[in-house]
Design a protein around this motif. Structure first.
Motif, PDB file in Angstrom:
ATOM      1  N   ILE A   1       0.855  -1.192   0.000  1.00  0.00           N
ATOM      2  CA  ILE A   1       0.000   0.000   0.000  1.00  0.00           C
ATOM      3  C   ILE A   1       0.888   1.238   0.000  1.00  0.00           C
ATOM      4  O   ILE A   1       2.095   1.160   0.221  1.00  0.00           O
ATOM      5  N   GLY A   2       0.287   2.371  -0.260  1.00  0.00           N
ATOM      6  CA  GLY A   2       1.038   3.621  -0.205  1.00  0.00           C
ATOM      7  C   GLY A   2       1.623   4.016  -1.544  1.00  0.00           C
ATOM      8  O   GLY A   2       1.296   3.456  -2.600  1.00  0.00           O
ATOM      9  N   ASP A   3       2.542   4.944  -1.497  1.00  0.00           N
ATOM     10  CA  ASP A   3       3.095   5.545  -2.718  1.00  0.00           C
ATOM     11  C   ASP A   3       3.871   4.554  -3.569  1.00  0.00           C
ATOM     12  O   ASP A   3       3.992   4.733  -4.782  1.00  0.00           O
ATOM     13  N   TYR A   4       4.450   3.510  -2.923  1.00  0.00           N
ATOM     14  CA  TYR A   4       5.316   2.600  -3.673  1.00  0.00           C
ATOM     15  C   TYR A   4       4.611   1.308  -4.076  1.00  0.00           C
ATOM     16  O   TYR A   4       5.239   0.379  -4.560  1.00  0.00           O
ATOM     17  N   ALA A   5       3.311   1.265  -3.891  1.00  0.00           N
ATOM     18  CA  ALA A   5       2.587   0.016  -4.150  1.00  0.00           C
ATOM     19  C   ALA A   5       2.721  -0.439  -5.594  1.00  0.00           C
ATOM     20  O   ALA A   5       2.925  -1.628  -5.880  1.00  0.00           O
ATOM     21  N   SER A   6       2.627   0.493  -6.508  1.00  0.00           N
ATOM     22  CA  SER A   6       2.662   0.107  -7.918  1.00  0.00           C
ATOM     23  C   SER A   6       4.025  -0.419  -8.332  1.00  0.00           C
ATOM     24  O   SER A   6       4.126  -1.290  -9.203  1.00  0.00           O
ATOM     25  N   THR A   7       5.075   0.072  -7.698  1.00  0.00           N
ATOM     26  CA  THR A   7       6.423  -0.340  -8.096  1.00  0.00           C
ATOM     27  C   THR A   7       6.818  -1.693  -7.513  1.00  0.00           C
ATOM     28  O   THR A   7       7.726  -2.333  -8.020  1.00  0.00           O
ATOM     29  N   ILE A   8       6.172  -2.118  -6.419  1.00  0.00           N
ATOM     30  CA  ILE A   8       6.561  -3.394  -5.806  1.00  0.00           C
ATOM     31  C   ILE A   8       5.490  -4.454  -5.960  1.00  0.00           C
ATOM     32  O   ILE A   8       5.639  -5.565  -5.455  1.00  0.00           O
TER      33      ILE A   8
ATOM     34  N   ASP B   1       4.650  -6.185  -8.554  1.00  0.00           N
ATOM     35  CA  ASP B   1       5.142  -7.339  -9.310  1.00  0.00           C
ATOM     36  C   ASP B   1       5.939  -8.271  -8.394  1.00  0.00           C
ATOM     37  O   ASP B   1       5.795  -9.492  -8.468  1.00  0.00           O
ATOM     38  N   ALA B   2       6.780  -7.681  -7.545  1.00  0.00           N
ATOM     39  CA  ALA B   2       7.560  -8.482  -6.607  1.00  0.00           C
ATOM     40  C   ALA B   2       6.645  -9.185  -5.614  1.00  0.00           C
ATOM     41  O   ALA B   2       6.887 -10.340  -5.236  1.00  0.00           O
ATOM     42  N   TRP B   3       5.579  -8.495  -5.197  1.00  0.00           N
ATOM     43  CA  TRP B   3       4.614  -9.090  -4.265  1.00  0.00           C
ATOM     44  C   TRP B   3       3.897 -10.269  -4.905  1.00  0.00           C
ATOM     45  O   TRP B   3       3.734 -11.321  -4.284  1.00  0.00           O
ATOM     46  N   LEU B   4       3.500 -10.109  -6.155  1.00  0.00           N
ATOM     47  CA  LEU B   4       2.830 -11.195  -6.863  1.00  0.00           C
ATOM     48  C   LEU B   4       3.763 -12.392  -7.054  1.00  0.00           C
ATOM     49  O   LEU B   4       3.344 -13.550  -6.937  1.00  0.00           O
TER      50      LEU B   4
END
Length: 278
Positions: free
Chosen positions: A46-53, A55-58
């Protein structure tokens, strides 16, 4: 009651000690072993960096699912060689819902086994105990390291405080109590003026158990200012108990979490196998 289906929870980062103890317990009682393999999912970013991480989370979730499948297959192979009736299921559960998932599986078992591997994992322990006691309506058998869990105890300490939870624990354990050599119905600092206890604390429940054929002794103990959990543990040593039976969470979970309580003390540092019901 008789225990014909026993549930054992197995985590991803624990050993197989609990599983082996559960197998022995089922073999001893001619019971079916239901194993639930649990993998806790990482929360979404969540938060500002959600979109950048994301893929790593998935990717992490995909790896978790692969590891869960691998562990489940390994456990199935182990149980195939164990020579008992057994089944295995798995859950990739979100943290907020894992207690509910455990409770759902526990409803179709007679007992949830909580062994030393689960007990030494704070996160898994809290969720397993919560699911077993609050979400299933069934008892849990808590077995700390260095003890031998059994459903055929010879010497039993039945902790009694006249609450509904204690009555349910006694009823769940009744078949074991009947077969035991002796059952010590133990009250700590009982209040004879209480409407719950009556003028002779323990007499009513003692008579109830005796009518079922339980060889019961009523022990009324002073705490001397010591914690009730310490008094119960010491008395269990004194009578050479191989099982303690008690009700769990007579107070709310929030009150126990903030102020402490007998249940919390017993779960945090169990000394003997405990059959606990709520």
């Amino acid at each position: 009651m008789s225990f014909k289906t026993i549930l054992c929870i197995v985590g991803m980062k624990v050993g197989d000690t609990d599983l082996k103890s559960a197998v022995d317990l089922c073999a001893e009682n001619n019971a079916h072993l239901s194993v639930l393999v649990i993998s806790l999912a990482s929360p979404p970013p969540i938060g500002d960096y959600a979109s950048t991480i994301s893929d790593a989370w998935l990717e992490e979730r995909q790896q978790d699912l692969q590891q869960l499948e691998k562990r489940t297959k390994k456990i199935k192979m182990f149980l195939n060689e164990a020579g008992i009736s057994a089944s295995v299921s798995s859950e990739y559960a979100e943290f907020v819902s894992v207690a509910g998932e455990i409770g759902r599986h526990a409803r179709y078992s007679d007992l949830t086994f909580v062994g030393p591997e689960v007990l030494k994992s704070e996160v898994l322990k809290s969720k397993v105990v919560e699911g077993a006691l609050f979400e299933s309506g069934k008892p849990a058998l808590i077995a700390p390291s260095g003890t031998t869990p059994t459903l055929t105890p010879k010497h039993v300490l039945l902790a009694w405080d006249s609450r509904v939870e204690a009555a349910r624990a006694a009823r769940e354990a009744l078949d074991m109590l009947i077969k035991a050599d002796d059952v010590h119905l133990t009250l700590v600092d009982p209040d004879a003026s209480s409407a719950m206890n009556g003028p002779e604390p323990g007499a009513d429940v003692g008579a109830y158990l005796a009518r079922h054929g339980v060889k019961v002794f009523v022990d009324r103990l002073p705490s001397g200012g010591n914690p009730v959990a310490d008094v119960l543990n010491q008395h269990a040593v004194d009578i050479a108990a191989d099982l303690m039976v008690m009700g769990g969470y007579g107070h709310s979970r929030l009150r126990e979490r903030v102020f402490g309580g007998v249940t919390k003390s017993m779960i945090d540092a169990p000394k003997f196998p405990i059959l606990m019901a709520r």
